[in-house]
Design a protein around this motif. Structure first.
Motif, PDB file in Angstrom:
ATOM      1  N   ALA A  81       0.853  -1.191   0.000  1.00 49.80           N
ATOM      2  CA  ALA A  81       0.000   0.000   0.000  1.00 49.80           C
ATOM      3  C   ALA A  81       0.883   1.233   0.000  1.00 49.80           C
ATOM      4  O   ALA A  81       1.797   1.358   0.812  1.00 49.80           O
ATOM      5  CB  ALA A  81      -0.912  -0.021   1.222  1.00 49.80           C
ATOM      6  N   ARG A  82       0.612   2.174  -0.917  1.00 51.99           N
ATOM      7  CA  ARG A  82       1.475   3.341  -1.041  1.00 51.99           C
ATOM      8  C   ARG A  82       0.836   4.382  -1.945  1.00 51.99           C
ATOM      9  O   ARG A  82      -0.096   4.090  -2.680  1.00 51.99           O
ATOM     10  CB  ARG A  82       2.833   2.945  -1.614  1.00 51.99           C
ATOM     11  CG  ARG A  82       2.774   2.409  -3.044  1.00 51.99           C
ATOM     12  CD  ARG A  82       4.013   1.613  -3.400  1.00 51.99           C
ATOM     13  NE  ARG A  82       4.048   1.135  -4.770  1.00 51.99           N
ATOM     14  CZ  ARG A  82       3.438   0.038  -5.191  1.00 51.99           C
ATOM     15  NH1 ARG A  82       2.713  -0.689  -4.361  1.00 51.99           N
ATOM     16  NH2 ARG A  82       3.543  -0.347  -6.461  1.00 51.99           N
ATOM     17  N   ILE A  94      -2.794   6.029  -6.104  1.00 54.21           N
ATOM     18  CA  ILE A  94      -3.038   5.483  -4.769  1.00 54.21           C
ATOM     19  C   ILE A  94      -3.145   3.978  -4.974  1.00 54.21           C
ATOM     20  O   ILE A  94      -4.007   3.505  -5.722  1.00 54.21           O
ATOM     21  CB  ILE A  94      -4.316   6.072  -4.144  1.00 54.21           C
ATOM     22  CG1 ILE A  94      -4.137   7.584  -3.939  1.00 54.21           C
ATOM     23  CG2 ILE A  94      -4.637   5.371  -2.837  1.00 54.21           C
ATOM     24  CD1 ILE A  94      -5.365   8.300  -3.400  1.00 54.21           C
ATOM     25  N   VAL A  95      -2.225   3.241  -4.356  1.00 57.65           N
ATOM     26  CA  VAL A  95      -2.078   1.810  -4.624  1.00 57.65           C
ATOM     27  C   VAL A  95      -2.438   1.025  -3.366  1.00 57.65           C
ATOM     28  O   VAL A  95      -1.914   1.302  -2.281  1.00 57.65           O
ATOM     29  CB  VAL A  95      -0.629   1.479  -5.064  1.00 57.65           C
ATOM     30  CG1 VAL A  95      -0.494   0.001  -5.407  1.00 57.65           C
ATOM     31  CG2 VAL A  95      -0.226   2.355  -6.244  1.00 57.65           C
ATOM     32  N   GLY A  96      -3.301   0.026  -3.531  1.00 54.74           N
ATOM     33  CA  GLY A  96      -3.705  -0.834  -2.414  1.00 54.74           C
ATOM     34  C   GLY A  96      -2.667  -1.889  -2.103  1.00 54.74           C
ATOM     35  O   GLY A  96      -1.685  -2.076  -2.834  1.00 54.74           O
ATOM     36  N   SER A  97      -2.898  -2.624  -1.028  1.00 54.19           N
ATOM     37  CA  SER A  97      -1.933  -3.629  -0.572  1.00 54.19           C
ATOM     38  C   SER A  97      -1.791  -4.804  -1.538  1.00 54.19           C
ATOM     39  O   SER A  97      -0.794  -5.519  -1.506  1.00 54.19           O
ATOM     40  CB  SER A  97      -2.327  -4.145   0.811  1.00 54.19           C
ATOM     41  OG  SER A  97      -3.625  -4.715   0.756  1.00 54.19           O
ATOM     42  N   GLN A  98      -2.758  -5.006  -2.412  1.00 52.92           N
ATOM     43  CA  GLN A  98      -2.686  -6.092  -3.393  1.00 52.92           C
ATOM     44  C   GLN A  98      -2.146  -5.613  -4.742  1.00 52.92           C
ATOM     45  O   GLN A  98      -2.374  -6.241  -5.765  1.00 52.92           O
ATOM     46  CB  GLN A  98      -4.081  -6.716  -3.585  1.00 52.92           C
ATOM     47  CG  GLN A  98      -4.679  -7.305  -2.315  1.00 52.92           C
ATOM     48  CD  GLN A  98      -3.823  -8.413  -1.749  1.00 52.92           C
ATOM     49  OE1 GLN A  98      -3.416  -9.327  -2.473  1.00 52.92           O
ATOM     50  NE2 GLN A  98      -3.536  -8.334  -0.459  1.00 52.92           N
ATOM     51  N   GLU A  99      -1.436  -4.473  -4.737  1.00 50.03           N
ATOM     52  CA  GLU A  99      -0.801  -3.900  -5.929  1.00 50.03           C
ATOM     53  C   GLU A  99      -1.810  -3.395  -6.964  1.00 50.03           C
ATOM     54  O   GLU A  99      -1.470  -3.247  -8.141  1.00 50.03           O
ATOM     55  CB  GLU A  99       0.155  -4.905  -6.597  1.00 50.03           C
ATOM     56  CG  GLU A  99       1.335  -5.292  -5.735  1.00 50.03           C
ATOM     57  CD  GLU A  99       2.184  -4.091  -5.327  1.00 50.03           C
ATOM     58  OE1 GLU A  99       2.519  -3.261  -6.182  1.00 50.03           O
ATOM     59  OE2 GLU A  99       2.495  -3.984  -4.142  1.00 50.03           O
ATOM     60  N   GLN A 100      -3.035  -3.122  -6.566  1.00 47.81           N
ATOM     61  CA  GLN A 100      -4.019  -2.588  -7.498  1.00 47.81           C
ATOM     62  C   GLN A 100      -4.100  -1.078  -7.348  1.00 47.81           C
ATOM     63  O   GLN A 100      -4.040  -0.555  -6.246  1.00 47.81           O
ATOM     64  CB  GLN A 100      -5.398  -3.231  -7.278  1.00 47.81           C
ATOM     65  CG  GLN A 100      -6.161  -2.754  -6.043  1.00 47.81           C
ATOM     66  CD  GLN A 100      -5.745  -3.401  -4.730  1.00 47.81           C
ATOM     67  OE1 GLN A 100      -4.640  -3.910  -4.587  1.00 47.81           O
ATOM     68  NE2 GLN A 100      -6.635  -3.379  -3.756  1.00 47.81           N
ATOM     69  N   LEU A 102      -5.935   1.988  -6.887  1.00 48.06           N
ATOM     70  CA  LEU A 102      -7.260   2.354  -6.413  1.00 48.06           C
ATOM     71  C   LEU A 102      -7.729   3.639  -7.077  1.00 48.06           C
ATOM     72  O   LEU A 102      -8.927   3.851  -7.258  1.00 48.06           O
ATOM     73  CB  LEU A 102      -7.243   2.527  -4.891  1.00 48.06           C
ATOM     74  CG  LEU A 102      -6.757   1.317  -4.088  1.00 48.06           C
ATOM     75  CD1 LEU A 102      -6.669   1.658  -2.607  1.00 48.06           C
ATOM     76  CD2 LEU A 102      -7.675   0.126  -4.321  1.00 48.06           C
ATOM     77  N   ARG A 103      -6.762   4.492  -7.429  1.00 47.19           N
ATOM     78  CA  ARG A 103      -7.095   5.779  -8.055  1.00 47.19           C
ATOM     79  C   ARG A 103      -5.822   6.347  -8.669  1.00 47.19           C
ATOM     80  O   ARG A 103      -4.741   6.163  -8.131  1.00 47.19           O
ATOM     81  CB  ARG A 103      -7.639   6.725  -6.997  1.00 47.19           C
ATOM     82  CG  ARG A 103      -8.172   8.044  -7.509  1.00 47.19           C
ATOM     83  CD  ARG A 103      -8.675   8.894  -6.339  1.00 47.19           C
ATOM     84  NE  ARG A 103      -9.377  10.056  -6.801  1.00 47.19           N
ATOM     85  CZ  ARG A 103     -10.698  10.158  -6.871  1.00 47.19           C
ATOM     86  NH1 ARG A 103     -11.448   9.162  -6.480  1.00 47.19           N
ATOM     87  NH2 ARG A 103     -11.263  11.263  -7.305  1.00 47.19           N
ATOM     88  N   PHE A 185      -6.715   8.019   2.448  1.00 43.58           N
ATOM     89  CA  PHE A 185      -5.739   6.938   2.297  1.00 43.58           C
ATOM     90  C   PHE A 185      -4.422   7.218   3.026  1.00 43.58           C
ATOM     91  O   PHE A 185      -3.864   6.332   3.679  1.00 43.58           O
ATOM     92  CB  PHE A 185      -5.453   6.711   0.808  1.00 43.58           C
ATOM     93  CG  PHE A 185      -4.517   5.571   0.528  1.00 43.58           C
ATOM     94  CD1 PHE A 185      -4.989   4.273   0.427  1.00 43.58           C
ATOM     95  CD2 PHE A 185      -3.159   5.798   0.348  1.00 43.58           C
ATOM     96  CE1 PHE A 185      -4.123   3.217   0.174  1.00 43.58           C
ATOM     97  CE2 PHE A 185      -2.287   4.753   0.090  1.00 43.58           C
ATOM     98  CZ  PHE A 185      -2.780   3.462   0.005  1.00 43.58           C
TER      99      PHE A 185
END
Length: 196
Positions: A81-82, A94-100, A102-103, A185
């Motif tokens: 997440a980063r 904006i990157v989620g913990s599963q490397e997706q 988010l925006r 986030f």
């Protein structure tokens, strides 16, 4: 030997059918050629094969290269997440913990840029006056460059004006809706990765 009128009619009809068939074949060849030219010059996103494509022409032999998505999270931007900030592209993910992703959205950079690297959110402010005198909100700070605090923020008037180049500012501006997402986030301690 004289031909009857019906035999002459069949001969003329046979010639006409041959002409029509020839014209049809020529038109079909022209359409196929134009379709090929159009697909060769179209962007990858328009001509990418569908997921249902099958048969020998669907995939070349060997491992195909995945098409590069222009808005994909940059490679070499760490993991987990980063928030990823690409200086050259003026874009944030904006990157989620599963490397997706988010925006993702564009930003207006400040006059002071942080060096590429990994940072953490150090402080936040709800609503303040920026160093350029503009009222800003959802300020998320993550770096300091020569005593200038660098962070993300949204102008309350929703503008993303280019900063005055004569003023040293560290505010990376975004639209209010993007600022809301960043505020939710990027809490204190969240990872921010700056890439070239």
């Amino acid at each position: 030997m004289r031909r009857t009128a019906s035999e002459r009619g069949r001969q003329v009809a046979g010639r006409s059918s041959g002409i029509v068939a020839g014209l049809t074949a020529a038109a079909l060849a022209a359409v196929c050629f134009l379709a090929y030219q159009a697909s060769a010059n179209a962007p990858d996103s328009v001509v990418a094969p569908s997921a249902q494509a099958s048969g020998p022409s669907a995939q070349p032999s060997g491992k195909p290269d995945a098409p590069k998505q222009p808005l994909a999270v940059p490679e070499d931007s760490d993991t987990g997440a980063r928030v990823v900030y690409a200086l050259k592209d003026r874009r944030v993910w904006i990157v989620g913990s599963q490397e997706q992703a988010l925006r993702t959205f564009t930003v207006m950079p400040s006059t002071v840029d942080p060096l590429p690297g990994v940072y953490q959110v150090t402080s936040r402010s709800g609503s303040i006056k920026g160093s350029d005198g503009v009222m800003i909100e959802h300020v998320v700070r993550f770096a300091n460059v020569d005593d200038v605090s660098v962070g993300f923020s949204a102008a309350q008037d929703n503008s993303m004006k280019s900063p005055d180049p004569a003023v040293r500012t560290g505010g990376v501006r975004m639209k209010r809706t993007d600022g809301n997402a960043m505020w939710t986030f990027a809490t204190v301690g969240a990872k921010v990765v700056v890439v070239p």
